[in-house]
Design an enzyme around this catalytic site. Structure first.
Site, PDB file in Angstrom:
ATOM      1  N   HIS A 166       8.541  68.621  -7.496  1.00  0.00           N
ATOM      2  CA  HIS A 166       8.882  69.197  -5.918  1.00  0.00           C
ATOM      3  C   HIS A 166       7.913  68.329  -5.100  1.00  0.00           C
ATOM      4  CE1 HIS A 166      11.375  72.238  -7.702  1.00  0.00           C
ATOM      5  NE2 HIS A 166      10.470  72.785  -8.391  1.00  0.00           N
ATOM      6  N   ASP A 180      -0.026  74.869  -0.575  1.00  0.00           N
ATOM      7  CA  ASP A 180      -0.068  76.071  -0.982  1.00  0.00           C
ATOM      8  C   ASP A 180      -0.649  75.932  -2.468  1.00  0.00           C
ATOM      9  OD1 ASP A 180       2.397  75.453  -1.812  1.00  0.00           O
ATOM     10  OD2 ASP A 180       3.074  77.527  -1.836  1.00  0.00           O
TER      11      ASP A 180
HETATM   12 CA    CA Z   1       3.896  73.758  -3.131  1.00  0.00          CA
END
Ligand code: CA
Length: 320
Positions: free
Chosen positions: A245, A11
């Site tokens: 992340h 995303d």
């Molecule tokens: Ca992401």
């Protein structure tokens, strides 16, 4: 060295941008497609961002597909809030050159299933957005998805607090129903959550090295990530950098030995109460001899950061 076929489900997103870069750069991976999902931004703009990032990296040959555009649990999307973290345009409000290439017309979930059938255990899927595309693919063709060699996700928080609520991590919280369907399926999942990603940090000392390559890719990447580092300085001053992340999930998918694991059965709380979107041991499967989730709980951050930086700098220098 065998090269792994990888699909990234993103995303895009600042840290997704780093995940794409890591996958393009790592010699052990052939990135065969990028799936875009809603999350940090809507799915169309996530796809546009992925195309621009690939163009920046001279990787326009990697096809981009649009997947699911809304959560299975249609309560809401957190796009407005995420703009504070990733910028209004999702990539730190940095302008990247438009590309002639557009997203493929095939639906991303169908591409995922088709690739699962084609490559089976040689396919690695890394999801760094909501789990909606994976859940949709499992629902549509469980047997194909069961053949995938490695499904690694960035999401969840088992031993540390969440980053959206005290118990919920953002990717899981975007679509807890999808995440729960994925974890409680019989597919083997590697969970790279806040337990390890909050300990894997990048600072402007590293992004400065990207700038010093004097390449457009190095400079733009540093602009994008510096935005994120500034946001982290505001929100998490105690960390002293931004969390890696999404690129950590890519790293772990390629080299599982960056982290240590708890092997367990996980569920996600889908009731709309204080525990909404919590990743926790599945009580119904506590005593099952079989477990399907490998939860990363500790990370060799020094070794990971070295490989991360080697990959990025080697790629940028190649683009001179
Ligand atoms: Ca992401």
């Amino acid at each position: 060295m065998s090269v792994k076929k990888m699909i990234l489900d993103v995303d895009t997103g600042v840290d997704d941008t780093m995940a794409i870069t890591y996958a393009v750069a790592d010699p052990e991976v052939e990135l065969i497609g990028v799936l875009s999902s809603y999350g940090n931004i809507d799915a169309q703009r996530a796809s546009d961002n992925a195309l621009k990032v690939l163009h920046l990296l001279h990787a326009d040959n990697v096809p981009v597909f649009i997947g699911e555009t809304d959560p299975l649990d249609h309560k809401y999307q957190r796009i407005a809030i995420n703009a504070q973290i990733h910028g209004e345009n999702g990539i730190g409000d940095v302008e990247l050159t438009e590309t002639e290439t557009s997203a493929e017309s095939q639906n991303g979930v169908d591409f995922l299933i088709e690739s699962a059938k084609k490559y089976g255990k040689d396919l690695t899927v890394v999801a760094t957005g909501p789990m909606t595309n994976i859940a949709a693919a499992i629902k549509k063709d469980h047997d194909a998805m069961k053949m995938v060699g490695n499904i690694t996700i960035m999401g969840g928080a088992l031993t540390v607090p969440g980053n959206v609520t005290p118990v919920a991590e953002a990717n899981i919280e975007q679509d807890p129903v999808a995440a729960n369907e994925m974890f409680t399926s019989d597919l083997e999942i590697t969970m790279v959550g806040l337990d390890v990603t909050l300990r894997t940090l990048l600072t402007k000392k590293e992004t400065k090295q990207w700038r010093e390559t004097n390449t457009e890719a190095g400079e733009k990447m540093a602009d994008i990530v510096d935005f994120y580092i500034d946001v982290y300085d505001d929100i998490y001053p105690e960390l002293g950098g931004c969390s890696l992340h999404d690129p950590l999930a890519v790293g772990v998918a390629i080299d599982p030995s960056f982290v240590d694991y708890l092997h367990m059965n996980i569920m996600v709380t889908t009731e709309h109460d204080a525990y909404y979107a919590r990743t926790i041991g599945d009580k119904a499967r506590l005593n099952d001899p079989e477990t399907n989730v490998n939860v990363a709980v500790t990370v060799d951050k020094e070794r990971y950061l070295k490989v991360f930086m080697d990959n990025f700098l080697t790629l940028f220098n190649k683009l001179k």
